[in-house]
Enzyme design. Structure first.
Site, PDB file in Angstrom:
ATOM      1  N   GLY A  92       1.056  -0.894  -0.043  1.00  0.00           N
ATOM      2  CA  GLY A  92       0.546   0.175  -0.067  1.00  0.00           C
ATOM      3  C   GLY A  92       0.468   1.577   0.143  1.00  0.00           C
ATOM      4  N   GLY A  94       2.523   3.709   1.321  1.00  0.00           N
ATOM      5  CA  GLY A  94       3.111   4.079   2.764  1.00  0.00           C
ATOM      6  C   GLY A  94       4.163   5.539   3.114  1.00  0.00           C
ATOM      7  N   ASP A 127       8.123   6.456   7.808  1.00  0.00           N
ATOM      8  CA  ASP A 127       7.958   7.228   8.124  1.00  0.00           C
ATOM      9  C   ASP A 127       7.704   8.272   7.196  1.00  0.00           C
ATOM     10  OD1 ASP A 127      10.161   7.741   5.992  1.00  0.00           O
ATOM     11  OD2 ASP A 127      11.219   9.164   7.497  1.00  0.00           O
ATOM     12  N   ARG A 178       3.429  13.689  -8.139  1.00  0.00           N
ATOM     13  CA  ARG A 178       3.113  12.404  -9.284  1.00  0.00           C
ATOM     14  C   ARG A 178       1.597  12.570 -10.245  1.00  0.00           C
ATOM     15  NH1 ARG A 178       5.771   6.343  -7.972  1.00  0.00           N
ATOM     16  NH2 ARG A 178       4.065   6.597  -6.850  1.00  0.00           N
ATOM     17  N   ARG A 185      -2.037  -0.865 -10.305  1.00  0.00           N
ATOM     18  CA  ARG A 185      -0.470  -1.811 -10.131  1.00  0.00           C
ATOM     19  C   ARG A 185      -1.270  -3.001 -10.428  1.00  0.00           C
ATOM     20  NH1 ARG A 185       3.169   1.376  -6.887  1.00  0.00           N
ATOM     21  NH2 ARG A 185       2.124   2.714  -6.289  1.00  0.00           N
ATOM     22  N   ASP A 254       4.318  -4.514  -7.082  1.00  0.00           N
ATOM     23  CA  ASP A 254       3.716  -3.709  -6.772  1.00  0.00           C
ATOM     24  C   ASP A 254       4.246  -2.343  -7.505  1.00  0.00           C
ATOM     25  OD1 ASP A 254       6.144  -4.222  -5.420  1.00  0.00           O
ATOM     26  OD2 ASP A 254       6.248  -2.815  -4.865  1.00  0.00           O
ATOM     27  N   ASN A 255       5.146  -2.398  -8.962  1.00  0.00           N
ATOM     28  CA  ASN A 255       6.214  -1.157  -9.406  1.00  0.00           C
ATOM     29  C   ASN A 255       5.593  -1.252 -10.826  1.00  0.00           C
ATOM     30  OD1 ASN A 255       6.814  -0.039  -7.243  1.00  0.00           O
ATOM     31  ND2 ASN A 255       8.938  -1.394  -7.141  1.00  0.00           N
TER      32      ASN A 255
HETATM   33  P1  AMP Z   1       8.868   0.754  -2.888  1.00  0.00           P
HETATM   34  O1  AMP Z   1      10.401   0.108  -2.883  1.00  0.00           O
HETATM   35  O2  AMP Z   1       9.285   2.138  -3.496  1.00  0.00           O
HETATM   36  O3  AMP Z   1       8.582   0.319  -4.961  1.00  0.00           O
HETATM   37  O4  AMP Z   1       8.083   0.906  -1.709  1.00  0.00           O
HETATM   38  C1  AMP Z   1       7.798  -0.279  -1.484  1.00  0.00           C
HETATM   39  C2  AMP Z   1       6.745  -0.566  -0.495  1.00  0.00           C
HETATM   40  O5  AMP Z   1       7.255   0.694   0.856  1.00  0.00           O
HETATM   41  C3  AMP Z   1       5.062   0.592  -0.919  1.00  0.00           C
HETATM   42  O6  AMP Z   1       4.322   0.334   0.370  1.00  0.00           O
HETATM   43  C4  AMP Z   1       5.982   2.098   0.310  1.00  0.00           C
HETATM   44  O7  AMP Z   1       4.680   2.437   0.138  1.00  0.00           O
HETATM   45  C5  AMP Z   1       6.511   1.243   1.311  1.00  0.00           C
HETATM   46  N1  AMP Z   1       7.714   2.327   1.452  1.00  0.00           N
HETATM   47  C6  AMP Z   1       8.713   3.151   0.743  1.00  0.00           C
HETATM   48  N2  AMP Z   1       9.735   3.803   2.064  1.00  0.00           N
HETATM   49  C7  AMP Z   1       8.566   4.120   2.786  1.00  0.00           C
HETATM   50  C8  AMP Z   1       8.947   5.376   3.539  1.00  0.00           C
HETATM   51  N3  AMP Z   1       9.502   5.845   4.094  1.00  0.00           N
HETATM   52  N4  AMP Z   1       7.345   5.137   4.709  1.00  0.00           N
HETATM   53  C9  AMP Z   1       6.601   4.271   4.530  1.00  0.00           C
HETATM   54  N5  AMP Z   1       6.332   3.854   3.262  1.00  0.00           N
HETATM   55  C10 AMP Z   1       7.650   3.343   2.822  1.00  0.00           C
HETATM   56 MG    MG Z   2       6.304   1.220  -5.598  1.00  0.00          MG
END
Ligand code: AMP
Ligand code: MG
Length: 496
Positions: A92, A94, A127, A178, A185, A254-255
């Site tokens: 989700g 985050g 965070d 964005r 996704r 998820d990407n």
């Molecule tokens: P990503 O690697 O950017 O595709 O993120 C993978 C997951 O980690 C997603 O659910 C993001 O929302 C969560 N996420 C990444 N960075 C953070 C952050 N700084 N705080 C909270 N959730 C994060």
């Molecule tokens: Mg992502």
């Protein structure tokens, strides 16, 4: 006194109308001292947003998450996914919050999302914030992709928060605004499928069809048609990535957007010297997402989408599996057609001949063996297409220039079979072989200047150069150059 401008974003939201379990309503968390870095005026205009207002203190408050604009219905989307092959039932948004959707001047509906705007119920231990570096990287690379003509999410704005974020070191915080035709996704489908929530899968599929592929609603089985269309869009997309030397870096499900847009510019990188096994991401220890692995991984991701859609593909599960396999079988041929069609154009050819694949592969092979720069080799082939006088620029890119000479003999024979005015051919090649890509060392230099010296000049200049990747831009010739050995970037990081 400045005249009051219209402080509006013309929201027209649809995702917020989906059932409650699709998202969590959550507002952005205000930051200490919003400061504008850049507004994308052209994109704002397309969205029907006044860019002067967006750059005003009022607009910047919105971009930083300090003010929720009228008509916004802020929410964090629920999704799941496979990360590096491992099933994760709940991810989700985050650190991202969807403000809402707008229908642009082109009639296309797009999401406006703040990334780095504070915690959500999906933040787990994170965070909810973004460091300045990843914000700048995503701005530069997503806009560069769009300018290259490759489907991509876009960057509407970047701001500084005035707050620090803790990563390996203390870093300035930023928020990226964005824009995407949607943020849905493969992992969004998996979220419901992993819970056995077939109604959720169906509601989501209907939403996606209505939003991205309305023509499919009339198909015999719209869900089969949906899978087929996503397979096509994604196959075309990964072919485009390979043709510009792009390495996504984290091709988790998820990407992987069902719109067929490139999404999530974390540890992404571009090839300098051609190397199919190139991996830059520090977290990709086994090279799962290496440059040359990307089509195979994409097929794997699309298989996860088919699995999630399975209950909708046919009445009996058995039939569904057969149907899914059949539809997924279209991936290989679709990818090959897009990839080899693109490669042919990069070589200056317009007619398809079976032997062209071999000619293209032979060039890549000698590029790999001779550490030839991917982007410059193809760009300079345009000069060589004018005649052998143009070979000098290409040859010097090869450790053994003789390897190129031998290949060029074959290439010229093939060109001769397709007579074309040389200038016309070069112009056509220059429209598909970019002079400028976001070279990793340039992106790093931009981030370094911003963090160490609060200097955003290099960022603005890089964004400007990359807006016209197919033009020669002699004043910016240095941006076309590969890194010096000491400038070479060996590892990239998500920085999350
Ligand atoms: P990503 O690697 O950017 O595709 O993120 C993978 C997951 O980690 C997603 O659910 C993001 O929302 C969560 N996420 C990444 N960075 C953070 C952050 N700084 N705080 C909270 N959730 C994060
Ligand atoms: Mg992502």
């Amino acid at each position: 006194m400045t005249p009051a401008s219209s402080s509006t974003i013309p929201f027209a939201n649809t995702y917020a109308r989906l059932p409650e379990r699709f998202f969590a309503e959550v507002a952005p968390t205000p930051v200490a001292a919003p400061r504008l870095i850049r507004v994308n005026a052209e994109l704002a205009a397309l969205l029907g947003i006044d860019s002067d207002w967006l750059a005003s203190p009022d607009g910047v408050a919105v971009l930083a998450g300090n003010r929720v604009p009228e008509g916004a219905e802020p929410l964090a989307m629920a999704y799941a996914g496979h990360q590096f092959g491992n099933r994760v039932p709940q991810l989700g948004d985050g650190r991202a919050i969807l403000l809402g959707e707008v229908v642009g001047r082109d009639g296309i509906r797009r999401d406006i999302q703040l990334k780095g705007s504070g915690p959500t119920p999906f933040s787990r231990r994170g965070d909810g914030r973004a460091a300045l570096g990843p914000v700048l990287r995503e701005y530069v690379v997503s806009e560069a992709m769009a300018a290259l003509g490759i489907p991509s999410t876009r960057a509407l704005a970047a701001v500084l928060t005035g707050d620090s974020v803790m990563r390996e070191t203390v870093l300035p915080g930023g928020v990226l605004t964005r824009v995407a035709t949607s943020h849905i996704r493969v992992g969004t489908f998996q979220f419901f499928a992993m819970r056995g929530d077939v109604d959720g899968v169906r509601d989501l599929a209907d939403h996606v069809i209505g939003r991205h592929y309305p023509e499919l609603a009339q198909a015999d089985n719209p869900y089969q048609a949906l899978l087929t269309r996503v397979v096509e869009r994604q196959a075309d997309l990964v072919a485009r990535w390979l043709l510009v030397g792009f390495i996504h870096g984290v091709m988790n499900t998820d990407n992987c957007a069902v719109s067929g847009e490139t999404i999530d510019f974390g540890p992404c990188a571009f090839l300098d010297a051609y190397d199919p096994s190139a991996v830059f991401s520090a977290i990709d220890e086994n090279g799962r997402y290496a440059y040359g692995n990307q089509p195979g991984i994409l097929h794997w991701n699309l298989t996860r989408l088919a699995e999630a859609l399975l209950p909708l593909l046919a009445r009996e599960t058995e039939d569904g599996v057969a149907v899914a396999q059949d539809l997924l079988g279209a991936f290989g041929p679709r990818f090959e057609a897009a990839y080899y069609g693109g490669l042919r154009a990069k070589l200056g050819l317009t007619r398809a001949e079976e032997a062209d694949k071999d000619l293209g592969r032979a060039l890549l092979e000698i590029m790999g063996a001779n550490h030839a720069d991917f982007t410059l080799t193809f760009r300079r082939l345009g000069e060589a297409a004018l005649g052998p006088e143009g070979d000098a620029g290409v040859r010097t890119l090869f450790d053994d220039p003789g390897a190129y000479d031998a290949w060029a003999v074959r290439w010229r024979e093939r060109l001769a079979a397709e007579p074309m005015d040389p200038e016309t051919r070069r112009a056509a090649m220059n429209r598909v072989n970019p002079a400028f890509i976001p070279r990793n060392h340039r992106v790093e230099a931009v981030i370094e200047a911003a963090i160490a010296r609060d200097d955003f000049g290099p960022f603005h200049e890089l964004v400007t150069v990359l807006a016209k990747p197919y033009d020669d831009q002699p004043a910016f010739a240095a941006y076309a150059e590969p890194p010096q050995p000491h400038e070479r970037v060996l590892r990239t990081f998500c920085g999350t």
